[in-house]
Design an enzyme around this catalytic site. Structure first.
Site, PDB file in Angstrom:
ATOM      1  N   ARG A  13      61.243  69.430  47.031  1.00 42.85           N
ATOM      2  CA  ARG A  13      62.403  70.024  46.366  1.00 42.85           C
ATOM      3  C   ARG A  13      62.105  71.460  45.935  1.00 42.85           C
ATOM      4  NH1 ARG A  13      64.280  64.673  43.105  1.00 42.85           N
ATOM      5  NH2 ARG A  13      65.347  63.734  44.875  1.00 42.85           N
TER       6      ARG A  13
ATOM      7  N   GLU B 294      61.606  64.137  55.011  1.00 41.13           N
ATOM      8  CA  GLU B 294      62.631  63.125  55.310  1.00 41.13           C
ATOM      9  C   GLU B 294      62.062  62.000  56.167  1.00 41.13           C
ATOM     10  OE1 GLU B 294      65.922  62.542  54.439  1.00 41.13           O
ATOM     11  OE2 GLU B 294      65.411  64.000  52.901  1.00 41.13           O
TER      12      GLU B 294
ATOM     13  N   GLN C 264      60.486  55.105  55.328  1.00 42.74           N
ATOM     14  CA  GLN C 264      60.086  53.726  55.006  1.00 42.74           C
ATOM     15  C   GLN C 264      58.978  53.669  53.962  1.00 42.74           C
ATOM     16  OE1 GLN C 264      60.289  54.119  58.711  1.00 42.74           O
ATOM     17  NE2 GLN C 264      61.246  52.255  59.432  1.00 42.74           N
ATOM     18  N   THR C 265      58.785  54.782  53.258  1.00 45.81           N
ATOM     19  CA  THR C 265      57.659  54.828  52.314  1.00 45.81           C
ATOM     20  C   THR C 265      58.125  55.436  50.990  1.00 45.81           C
ATOM     21  OG1 THR C 265      56.296  55.268  54.254  1.00 45.81           O
ATOM     22  CG2 THR C 265      55.240  55.549  52.132  1.00 45.81           C
TER      23      THR C 265
ATOM     24  N   CYS D 156      69.793  53.352  39.025  1.00 47.27           N
ATOM     25  CA  CYS D 156      70.520  52.196  39.562  1.00 47.27           C
ATOM     26  C   CYS D 156      69.542  51.333  40.359  1.00 47.27           C
ATOM     27  CB  CYS D 156      71.686  52.681  40.420  1.00 47.27           C
ATOM     28  SG  CYS D 156      72.844  51.377  40.803  1.00 47.27           S
TER      29      CYS D 156
ATOM     30  N   CYS E 107      72.139  50.978  33.277  1.00 45.35           N
ATOM     31  CA  CYS E 107      73.530  51.453  33.189  1.00 45.35           C
ATOM     32  C   CYS E 107      73.783  52.295  31.936  1.00 45.35           C
ATOM     33  CB  CYS E 107      74.486  50.267  33.236  1.00 45.35           C
ATOM     34  SG  CYS E 107      74.270  49.279  34.723  1.00 45.35           S
TER      35      CYS E 107
ATOM     36  N   CYS F  30      73.334  55.842  32.783  1.00 42.66           N
ATOM     37  CA  CYS F  30      73.912  56.249  34.070  1.00 42.66           C
ATOM     38  C   CYS F  30      75.072  57.238  33.879  1.00 42.66           C
ATOM     39  CB  CYS F  30      74.402  55.008  34.809  1.00 42.66           C
ATOM     40  SG  CYS F  30      75.197  55.422  36.364  1.00 42.66           S
TER      41      CYS F  30
HETATM   42 FE1  SF4 Z   1      74.367  51.561  38.950  1.00 43.66          FE
HETATM   43 FE2  SF4 Z   1      75.336  53.267  37.215  1.00 43.66          FE
HETATM   44 FE3  SF4 Z   1      76.874  51.319  38.131  1.00 43.66          FE
HETATM   45 FE4  SF4 Z   1      74.876  50.758  36.475  1.00 43.66          FE
HETATM   46  S1  SF4 Z   1      76.663  51.940  36.010  1.00 43.66           S
HETATM   47  S2  SF4 Z   1      75.388  49.702  38.339  1.00 43.66           S
HETATM   48  S3  SF4 Z   1      73.343  52.251  37.094  1.00 43.66           S
HETATM   49  S4  SF4 Z   1      76.011  53.009  39.317  1.00 43.66           S
END
Ligand code: SF4
Length: 360
Positions: A25, A37, A42-43, A192, A199, A202
């Site tokens: 980045r 990329e 897969q890692t 997530c 959440c 989020c």
């Molecule tokens: Fe995922 Fe955000 Fe939905 Fe929770 S609120 S399930 S972290 S997208």
């Protein structure tokens, strides 16, 4: 009511504020981004970082990578797994030098011409490099989208992927396509999470349908995976003077192009010794006398568990005539083994041989 614009704005702001400081980045070099990329396909990030740095140190440009022998590229990849990625990167670099005179593509259509570059990588790179609005849905982004819009994985995988892509296209639009792709992937990787999504922290929870429903972890649901197969394999450590025989796998397929100790699968009803004699006759046209057992080990690949038996063996009849399972062979000294790329499963016997040599 459609909240797409609000979700996009919240994602971009969150990503700009909180994204992890990762080496890829800090660059806008298309070659370095391409390498990252491919490694990340897969890692996980943690394992990729040292490989990414070392790979760019060894092959700093697309021309350097194209010029390098495949063996050297596989050696740099050793331990990262999924070696087709390294072979494709090498082939892709040679294509870019030949077809694009060493200039890395910036659009999705150009990237798709490069051997080994699939739609997700092409879309991701095009969105970072030219802002092209192409959704790049990896496992993390897929989980976020599935929860945000309540897209459930049921029996038809194709229908599920089509629905995910439909929502991803709605999310990833100009002018922030690259940031939106990264934000979706980053949100999946850090917030997530598969089992316990965070959440409460989020940035898009107020629009998330799975969160509103109360059971976000139920999404995307279980994918039916093929069972893990188990195979028994035997391999030989054959010495001649102070050297050991190693063979190279064919360029394509599982572990393609890597070096190994010669041997093969143990068929039903065979002892390891019988299987080894048969395999060496079929693959190399040689006869051996079986010596003492050296090591039993096992290694898990994605859908394959390999139980390996290593035996010592003495060459009693040659010459070596390689068959279809072997693309090259060499007699090498102990200290030369580290110059060749071996599958992870062979590492234990190399360690054993090295220790035995040092304690002699
Ligand atoms: Fe995922 Fe955000 Fe939905 Fe929770 S609120 S399930 S972290 S997208």
């Amino acid at each position: 009511m459609c909240h797409d614009a609000d979700i996009r704005e919240a994602l971009v702001a969150w990503f700009q504020r909180t994204h992890r400081d990762l080496p890829w980045r800090r660059t806008s070099d298309p070659y370095a981004l391409w390498v990252s990329e491919v490694m990340l396909q897969q890692t996980g990030v943690k394992s990729v970082i040292p490989y990414y740095r070392e790979f760019l140190r060894r092959f700093p440009t697309v021309r350097a990578l194209a010029r390098a022998p495949l063996d050297e590229v596989l050696k740099a990849w050793e331990g990262l797994g999924y070696y087709a990625r390294a072979r494709n990167l090498h082939k892709g670099a040679q294509f870019i030098v030949r077809r694009f005179r060493g200039t890395l593509p910036t659009t999705c259509d150009e990237w798709l011409q490069v051997p080994g570059v699939g739609p997700v990588t092409a879309s991701a790179l095009a969105s970072y490099l030219s802002g092209e609005p192409r959704p790049a849905v990896d496992g993390n982004a897929r989980r976020v989208i599935s929860r945000l819009f309540r897209v459930r994985q049921r029996s038809s995988q194709r229908l599920f992927e089509r629905n995910i892509l439909k929502f991803a296209k709605r999310m990833v639009v100009a002018p922030n396509a690259g940031t939106l792709n990264q934000a979706l992937m980053e949100l999946g990787a850090t917030v997530c999470k598969p089992r316990a999504p965070l959440c409460a922290s989020c940035p898009v929870s107020r629009w998330c349908k799975a969160f509103a429903e109360g059971h976000p972890e139920k999404y995307p649901g279980r994918r039916v995976r093929p069972g893990v197969q188990s195979v028994r394999v035997v391999a030989a450590v054959i010495r001649r003077n102070a050297k050991i025989l190693i063979t190279r796998r064919p360029p394509e397929g599982l572990l393609g192009g890597l070096w190994e100790f010669p041997g093969g699968k143990i068929e039903a009803g065979e002892s390891p010794g019988q299987a080894l004699q048969r395999e060496l006759r079929e693959e190399l046209g040689i006869q051996v006398r079986i010596g003492k057992p050296l090591l039993e080990t096992s290694h898990r690949y994605t859908h394959l568990k390999v139980h390996l038996t290593f035996l010592e063996a003495v060459l009693v009849k040659g010459p070596i005539k390689p068959g279809r399972g072997c693309s090259a062979w060499r007699w090498v000294r102990h200290e030369e083994l580290k110059r060749f790329a071996f599958p992870a499963a062979d590492k234990a016997v190399i360690r054993l041989l090295t220790q035995a040599r040092h304690t002699r």
